[in-house]
Design an enzyme around this catalytic site. Structure first.
Site, PDB file in Angstrom:
ATOM      1  N   TYR A 116      80.813  22.613  48.495  1.00 55.60           N
ATOM      2  CA  TYR A 116      80.972  22.833  47.048  1.00 55.60           C
ATOM      3  C   TYR A 116      81.271  21.492  46.391  1.00 55.60           C
ATOM      4  CZ  TYR A 116      83.134  23.973  42.577  1.00 55.60           C
ATOM      5  OH  TYR A 116      83.454  24.010  41.243  1.00 55.60           O
ATOM      6  N   GLU A 204      78.732  22.385  38.285  1.00 52.69           N
ATOM      7  CA  GLU A 204      78.952  22.835  39.657  1.00 52.69           C
ATOM      8  C   GLU A 204      77.665  22.780  40.473  1.00 52.69           C
ATOM      9  OE1 GLU A 204      82.578  26.071  39.655  1.00 52.69           O
ATOM     10  OE2 GLU A 204      80.543  26.807  39.377  1.00 52.69           O
TER      11      GLU A 204
END
Length: 393
Positions: A116, A204
């Site tokens: 991530y 993101e």
């Protein structure tokens, strides 16, 4: 303002962030053409085939059935037909879901690891914070809540910007190889540049994957832009997808109104965001539920008031309207005229409670009393909230 995944990936490509080859399709025919562009599938094993991703402004698409695989042209045609035109319901969309008008088709790749990587504005620190985790592919909120040790953060000094050594620290903490650390460093520096140059509020990559070849690749992409900075980026307006937005919120923006749909039955029309929040709080305090947040602005006009009334009464669940205006910049008598004209023009059949305070408030209240309309007046915000809650019952 939110962008679709494919739009964000186009920006990623412009900033040198590695992404898969992908083609956008809006019909099954375009999906077939995309398959030819990307190369034919060779079977069901390894990297052969495609992934078809619904393009909606919400997360959780995969778990909701909005991301599917296809291993042959026939299967791709079937998958595209199933996804296009559906309303995808995820935990972030609400029960009505969002329409799928576009899909992104990418070739499958073998994934060794999922990471991530993200960036957000930390308002408490007044800094941009870069975040990374070895738990890619999962909801980052769950990781932060239950496994905070897996969430790595870097606070960026705005004077010097993100530094390479900070990126390397993240890379080593993720247990990447030396070559992958170098790749991650470049990706993070480019992400930070994109974040600042395009006035983003959230960015993101989930997941950022390590492929079988050891490369880093942004498989997914999410970008939220600061609405207040869009005047610096006029080209972004063409990227707006109003089908993904609440229709009333889209209409409100056209008239310079700040409007957000809520679940209650008492519509609010207030000038000033802080006063609007206080109004909603008092409605809740007295047992009611606000149907919307609506800030008509400090310098509102009678015309704006009329448009605001049309907007809020178009919501079928609204049972009462609470107008709370402080006449500082704008005069209360002008607002009263706007309310009267709007109620007459729209033909409002539900109770309307009005609380005015400020410049020319006496004249404004007199206009309301002499209007011949069943408008309920109140002298204080607390009284107005109580009357609105009572009228909505």
């Amino acid at each position: 303002m939110n962008l679709h995944e494919y739009q964000t990936k186009q920006l990623f490509a412009n900033y040198g962030i590695p992404i898969p080859n992908g083609v956008v399709a809006r019909s099954a025919q375009e999906a077939q053409a995309a398959a030819q562009t990307l190369g034919a599938a060779q079977g069901t094993g390894g990297d052969a085939g495609w992934v078809v991703k619904s393009q909606v402004h919400a997360g959780g698409r995969g778990k909701a059935g909005g991301i599917l695989r296809a291993y042959s042209p026939v299967e791709l045609d079937d998958v595209a037909n199933r996804l296009l035109g559906m309303h995808l319901v995820t935990p972030q969309t609400g029960p009505a879901g969002l329409p799928v008008n576009t899909v992104l088709i990418e070739p499958l790749c073998t994934i060794v690891r999922e990471l991530y990587l993200g960036a957000v504005i930390d308002r408490a620190r007044e800094r941009i914070v870069m975040m990374a985790s070895s738990a890619g592919g999962m909801d980052i909120e769950e990781v932060a809540a239950h496994h905070p040790e897996q969430l790595l953060t870097v606070v960026v000094d705005p004077v010097v910007g993100l530094q390479a050594y900070q990126c390397r620290q993240i890379g080593f903490a993720l247990d990447l190889t030396a070559a992958q650390v170098n790749s991650l460093t470049q990706i993070m520096l480019n992400l930070y540049r994109l974040f600042t140059e395009k006035d983003a509020s959230l960015l993101e990559i989930n997941p950022l994957v390590v492929t079988a070849q050891g490369d880093l690749l942004a498989i997914d992409a999410k970008l939220n832009l600061d609405e207040n900075a869009l005047y610096r980026h006029p080209a972004f307006e063409a990227l707006r997808d109003t089908s993904q937005e609440d229709a009333k919120e889209t209409t409100a923006r056209q008239f310079g109104l700040n409007y957000i749909t809520l679940d209650g039955n008492i519509a609010c029309m207030v000038n000033g965001a802080g006063l609007a929040m206080a109004t909603m709080d008092l409605i809740k305090l007295h047992g009611g539920e606000p149907a919307n947040f609506l800030d008509v602005g400090g310098g509102t006009t009678a015309a704006k008031v009329a448009e605001a009334f049309k907007l809020i009464v178009s919501d079928q669940k609204v049972k009462a309207v609470l107008v709370n205006i402080f006449g500082g910049i704008v005069r209360c008598d002008l607002i009263a005229e706007g309310i009267i004209n709007a109620v007459r023009e729209v033909g409002v059949a539900i109770p309307v409670v009005v609380r005015l305070e400020g410049t020319n408030v006496v004249q404004g209240k007199e206009l309301l009393r002499n209007s011949g309309l069943s408008i309920i007046t109140a002298d204080s915000l607390d009284e107005a909230a109580r009357k609105a809650v009572g009228a909505a019952c």
